[in-house]
Write a protein that holds these residues in place. Structure first.
Motif, PDB file in Angstrom:
ATOM      1  N   SER A 195       1.044   4.212  -2.849  1.00 23.58           N
ATOM      2  CA  SER A 195       0.495   5.483  -2.809  1.00 23.58           C
ATOM      3  C   SER A 195       1.867   6.317  -3.152  1.00 23.58           C
ATOM      4  O   SER A 195       1.589   7.576  -3.644  1.00 23.58           O
ATOM      5  N   GLU A 253       0.792  -1.089   0.112  1.00 21.99           N
ATOM      6  CA  GLU A 253      -0.049   0.061  -0.179  1.00 21.99           C
ATOM      7  C   GLU A 253       0.888   1.157   0.153  1.00 21.99           C
ATOM      8  O   GLU A 253       0.590   2.103  -0.774  1.00 21.99           O
ATOM      9  N   ASN A 298       0.812   8.951  -6.517  1.00 17.15           N
ATOM     10  CA  ASN A 298       0.484  10.275  -5.935  1.00 17.15           C
ATOM     11  C   ASN A 298      -0.280  11.047  -6.627  1.00 17.15           C
ATOM     12  O   ASN A 298       0.242  11.566  -7.745  1.00 17.15           O
TER      13      ASN A 298
END
Length: 358
Positions: free
Chosen positions: A150, A146, A154
């Motif tokens: 991210s 995860e 982003n």
């Protein structure tokens, strides 16, 4: 029956009743802002309490009673007027204290660490940050997968916030089965309110702060037409992850390929630096120097202790090797910093070998 004896009791009772009444009137007058006028007491008509049957009547409720022989009235040496003044004085002190508290609470709070800003439309006007807002990245412990997702995808986080995500990714090997557990991860703090020398106050709902300048949203869009004022600038992503001595937990079906190993890169840089020194000497390389370079110089993967033992680098979570900001690709600063630290560590050992050979 001794009349004088009973007369003294009457005096005491009258004094108590008078003072209780006087104190109540004084207090209400002070609140109302009024004053109490007392008739002056004739000093010649005052009876000395010590003369009353040889018994000294000193104080009752802290007040010395005074008897007027002509009128038969009982008064006090400390008049109601003086008590009113004391209460008014106390009230003034309270008001003064209240004023000081209000002044203290109304004083402006600033955040000097953010520096000052200038208005885009009037650079002679400077602004200070008076309110900030803190972002929160996560409400639970994220898994390595995860965290890498991210960083790669982003669209909302600033560079400062991405650095905190990278911190969590490096520490992710320590979390183990805690992935998914509740945990609030605090993010960076940003300015949200500005007070300026033109006596105006601005907030981020109407203005955008960038590089020490405060723009209106219209000014910002005109100057930076390709940037969304509601998104961080620059907008960056981190990609191409490398292992740092340990394999992170990968959820089933979410396995990914890594571009290499940081310990291997450390070793490769060490060999490159050693080879450059050997090439400088060519065929004249002293045996002692060669032995020192081959035996004593290590990368940051292995550190020589004072007692001759070896300390190995602790495994860390993956690190992104590339950073893409507004379309420009560079080496990720975190990855570059680790490479630079390793090279500095190796050079220091090489210099010791060169000094020893001299």
């Amino acid at each position: 029956m001794n009349i004088r004896k009973h007369w003294k009791k009457i005096l005491l009772s009258s004094t108590a009743l008078f003072w209780a009444s006087c104190g109540g009137d004084s207090e209400s007058s002070s609140v109302a802002g009024g004053t109490i006028n007392e008739d002056p007491v004739n000093p010649d008509s005052i009876v000395n309490p010590d003369d009353l049957d040889g018994i000294k009547i000193d104080t009752l409720y802290g007040i010395r009673p005074v008897y007027n022989a002509d009128s038969g009235a009982v008064s006090s040496a400390d008049t109601c007027s003086s008590s009113s003044e004391e209460i008014q004085s106390s009230s003034s002190e309270a008001e003064s204290s209240s004023s000081e508290i209000a002044q203290s609470s109304s004083s402006k709070t600033t955040y000097p660490s953010f520096g000052t800003y200038k208005l885009a439309r009037d650079t002679s006007t400077t602004c200070e940050v008076t309110e900030v807002v803190r972002t929160y990245l996560s409400s639970r412990i994220s898994s390595p997968t995860e965290l890498m997702d991210s960083l790669e995808n982003n669209t909302t986080l600033s560079v400062e916030a991405l650095e905190l995500v990278e911190d969590n990714l490096e520490e992710s090997l320590n979390y183990g089965v805690l992935y998914g557990s509740p945990s609030t991860t605090g993010g960076p703090t940003y300015p949200s309110k500005f007070e300026c020398t033109n006596d105006s106050t601005y907030t981020t709902s109407t203005h955008v702060a960038k590089d020490g300048v405060l723009y209106t949203r219209e000014e910002y869009k005109e100057k930076f037409p390709n940037q969304d004022p509601d998104k961080p600038s620059p907008l960056c992503q981190k990609t191409d992850f490398i292992l740092c001595g340990g394999a992170p937990y990968m959820e089933s079906g979410k396995e990914r390929t890594f571009v290499g190993s940081l310990p291997n890169n450390f070793e490769s840089d060490k060999e490159t630096l050693i080879d450059s020194v050997k090439a400088t000497f060519g065929n004249n390389l002293p045996d002692a120097l060669k032995n020192c370079l081959d035996s004593n110089v290590t990368s940051m993967n292995m550190r020589k202790d004072i007692d001759g033992g070896t300390t190995y680098m602790n495994p860390r979570g993956p690190i992104a090797t590339k950073q893409i900001c507004d379309g420009d690709t560079t080496v990720n600063p975190r990855y570059q910093a680790k490479l630079d630290s390793n090279k500095a560590y190796v050079r220091k050992q090489i210099n010791k070998c060169l000094t020893k050979d001299d």
